[in-house]
Design a protein around this motif. Structure first.
Motif, mmCIF file in Angstrom:
data_model
loop_
_atom_site.group_PDB
_atom_site.id
_atom_site.type_symbol
_atom_site.label_atom_id
_atom_site.label_comp_id
_atom_site.label_asym_id
_atom_site.label_seq_id
_atom_site.Cartn_x
_atom_site.Cartn_y
_atom_site.Cartn_z
ATOM 1 N N GLY A 7 7.058 21.768 -73.161
ATOM 2 C CA GLY A 7 8.056 21.889 -74.221
ATOM 3 C C GLY A 7 7.959 23.239 -74.902
ATOM 4 N N SER A 8 8.695 23.361 -75.983
ATOM 5 C CA SER A 8 8.675 24.620 -76.729
ATOM 6 C C SER A 8 7.663 24.516 -77.869
ATOM 7 C CB SER A 8 10.060 24.938 -77.291
ATOM 8 O OG SER A 8 10.372 24.045 -78.348
ATOM 9 N N LEU A 9 7.300 25.644 -78.400
ATOM 10 C CA LEU A 9 6.368 25.673 -79.523
ATOM 11 C C LEU A 9 6.993 25.014 -80.751
ATOM 12 C CD1 LEU A 9 3.638 26.488 -80.575
ATOM 13 C CD2 LEU A 9 4.502 28.793 -80.940
ATOM 14 N N LEU A 10 8.287 25.203 -80.942
ATOM 15 C CA LEU A 10 8.976 24.571 -82.075
ATOM 16 C C LEU A 10 8.958 23.044 -81.938
ATOM 17 C CD1 LEU A 10 10.480 25.125 -84.691
ATOM 18 C CD2 LEU A 10 12.597 25.238 -83.384
ATOM 19 N N GLN A 11 9.120 22.527 -80.720
ATOM 20 C CA GLN A 11 9.035 21.084 -80.498
ATOM 21 C C GLN A 11 7.639 20.568 -80.829
ATOM 22 O OE1 GLN A 11 10.181 21.093 -76.376
ATOM 23 N NE2 GLN A 11 12.241 20.302 -76.825
ATOM 24 N N THR A 12 6.628 21.340 -80.476
ATOM 25 C CA THR A 12 5.244 20.957 -80.751
ATOM 26 C C THR A 12 4.990 20.884 -82.248
ATOM 27 O OG1 THR A 12 4.513 21.963 -78.690
ATOM 28 C CG2 THR A 12 2.839 21.639 -80.382
ATOM 29 N N ILE A 13 5.488 21.875 -82.970
ATOM 30 C CA ILE A 13 5.314 21.901 -84.427
ATOM 31 C C ILE A 13 6.002 20.693 -85.057
ATOM 32 C CG2 ILE A 13 5.938 23.167 -86.523
ATOM 33 C CD1 ILE A 13 5.604 25.744 -84.771
ATOM 34 N N THR A 60 4.310 19.485 -95.211
ATOM 35 C CA THR A 60 4.165 20.775 -95.882
ATOM 36 C C THR A 60 5.490 21.149 -96.521
ATOM 37 O OG1 THR A 60 3.600 23.099 -95.536
ATOM 38 C CG2 THR A 60 4.661 21.979 -93.710
ATOM 39 N N LYS A 61 5.446 22.109 -97.408
ATOM 40 C CA LYS A 61 6.675 22.584 -98.047
ATOM 41 C C LYS A 61 7.390 23.614 -97.176
ATOM 42 C CE LYS A 61 5.050 21.663 -102.684
ATOM 43 N NZ LYS A 61 4.731 22.185 -104.009
ATOM 44 N N LEU A 62 6.734 24.060 -96.102
ATOM 45 C CA LEU A 62 7.330 25.035 -95.191
ATOM 46 C C LEU A 62 8.229 24.335 -94.173
ATOM 47 C CD1 LEU A 62 4.119 27.130 -94.422
ATOM 48 C CD2 LEU A 62 5.912 27.663 -96.065
ATOM 49 N N THR A 63 9.243 25.038 -93.717
ATOM 50 C CA THR A 63 10.089 24.488 -92.657
ATOM 51 C C THR A 63 9.391 24.710 -91.316
ATOM 52 O OG1 THR A 63 11.266 26.569 -92.272
ATOM 53 C CG2 THR A 63 12.171 25.082 -93.964
ATOM 54 N N ASP A 64 9.862 24.014 -90.292
ATOM 55 C CA ASP A 64 9.303 24.202 -88.956
ATOM 56 C C ASP A 64 9.451 25.645 -88.491
ATOM 57 O OD1 ASP A 64 8.651 21.532 -88.911
ATOM 58 O OD2 ASP A 64 10.263 20.942 -87.538
ATOM 59 N N GLU A 65 10.546 26.288 -88.862
ATOM 60 C CA GLU A 65 10.781 27.674 -88.463
ATOM 61 C C GLU A 65 9.794 28.625 -89.140
ATOM 62 O OE1 GLU A 65 13.198 25.534 -89.300
ATOM 63 O OE2 GLU A 65 14.141 25.326 -87.327
ATOM 64 N N GLU A 66 9.453 28.345 -90.409
ATOM 65 C CA GLU A 66 8.470 29.175 -91.111
ATOM 66 C C GLU A 66 7.079 29.008 -90.495
ATOM 67 O OE1 GLU A 66 10.319 29.379 -95.621
ATOM 68 O OE2 GLU A 66 9.245 27.566 -95.009
ATOM 69 N N ILE A 67 6.750 27.784 -90.130
ATOM 70 C CA ILE A 67 5.469 27.528 -89.463
ATOM 71 C C ILE A 67 5.447 28.228 -88.107
ATOM 72 C CG2 ILE A 67 3.985 25.748 -88.466
ATOM 73 C CD1 ILE A 67 5.038 23.858 -90.675
ATOM 74 N N LEU A 68 6.566 28.161 -87.393
ATOM 75 C CA LEU A 68 6.673 28.848 -86.105
ATOM 76 C C LEU A 68 6.439 30.340 -86.262
ATOM 77 C CD1 LEU A 68 7.413 28.863 -83.068
ATOM 78 C CD2 LEU A 68 9.792 29.126 -83.779
ATOM 79 N N SER A 69 6.975 30.932 -87.308
ATOM 80 C CA SER A 69 6.799 32.349 -87.566
ATOM 81 C C SER A 69 5.325 32.704 -87.783
ATOM 82 C CB SER A 69 7.629 32.752 -88.790
ATOM 83 O OG SER A 69 7.376 34.076 -89.146
ATOM 84 N N ILE A 70 4.624 31.894 -88.553
ATOM 85 C CA ILE A 70 3.208 32.128 -88.823
ATOM 86 C C ILE A 70 2.395 32.005 -87.534
ATOM 87 C CG2 ILE A 70 1.167 31.206 -90.009
ATOM 88 C CD1 ILE A 70 3.124 30.341 -92.277
ATOM 89 N N ILE A 71 2.655 30.946 -86.786
ATOM 90 C CA ILE A 71 1.903 30.708 -85.551
ATOM 91 C C ILE A 71 2.207 31.781 -84.517
ATOM 92 C CG2 ILE A 71 1.631 29.129 -83.594
ATOM 93 C CD1 ILE A 71 1.973 26.821 -85.602
ATOM 94 N N GLU A 118 0.753 36.420 -81.088
ATOM 95 C CA GLU A 118 1.005 37.800 -80.660
ATOM 96 C C GLU A 118 -0.209 38.684 -80.928
ATOM 97 O OE1 GLU A 118 4.576 38.932 -82.694
ATOM 98 O OE2 GLU A 118 5.855 37.844 -81.292
ATOM 99 N N GLU A 119 -0.881 38.467 -82.066
ATOM 100 C CA GLU A 119 -2.092 39.234 -82.377
ATOM 101 C C GLU A 119 -3.169 39.024 -81.317
ATOM 102 O OE1 GLU A 119 -3.277 37.979 -86.262
ATOM 103 O OE2 GLU A 119 -1.634 39.036 -87.265
ATOM 104 N N LYS A 120 -3.235 37.816 -80.796
ATOM 105 C CA LYS A 120 -4.237 37.460 -79.789
ATOM 106 C C LYS A 120 -3.775 37.836 -78.377
ATOM 107 C CE LYS A 120 -8.077 34.978 -79.121
ATOM 108 N NZ LYS A 120 -9.358 35.202 -79.702
ATOM 109 N N GLY A 121 -2.506 38.255 -78.240
ATOM 110 C CA GLY A 121 -1.978 38.639 -76.942
ATOM 111 C C GLY A 121 -1.498 37.479 -76.097
ATOM 112 N N ILE A 122 -1.153 36.366 -76.741
ATOM 113 C CA ILE A 122 -0.690 35.181 -76.022
ATOM 114 C C ILE A 122 0.828 35.130 -76.097
ATOM 115 C CG2 ILE A 122 -0.727 32.663 -75.954
ATOM 116 C CD1 ILE A 122 -3.524 32.813 -77.183
#
Length: 88
Positions: A52-58, A65-76, A81-85
């Protein structure tokens, strides 16, 4: 009657995929620690199998949480990307 001591907790190795997933989840502010644990577990599952997609996983983690799924996706995604994945 006697009570046995609880089992000891074995931490994940520092460079393991599990430790990485749970450390990302710990950065998300949630209502309870178990919400972070569910998110970390779902993220670890996604990193392991890429189903599946990362958004589906979230969304499936159902972290309260008070964050939306899209905001969590942005953080993750930033941490991945920092880790090169690649996540797409």
């Amino acid at each position: 009657m006697t009570t046995k001591l609880p089992s000891s907790i074995v931490e994940f190795p520092t460079e393991s995929l599990e430790k990485f997933a749970y450390s990302i989840a710990a950065e998300i502010s949630t209502q309870e620690p178990n919400d972070n644990n569910r998110l970390g577990y779902c993220l670890w599952g996604w990193l392991s199998e890429r189903r599946g997609s990362l958004l589906q996983t979230i969304h499936a983690a159902g972290a309260r949480t008070k964050l939306t799924d899209e905001e969590i996706l942005s953080i993750i995604s930033k941490r991945l990307e920092e880790k090169g994945i690649k996540f797409t």
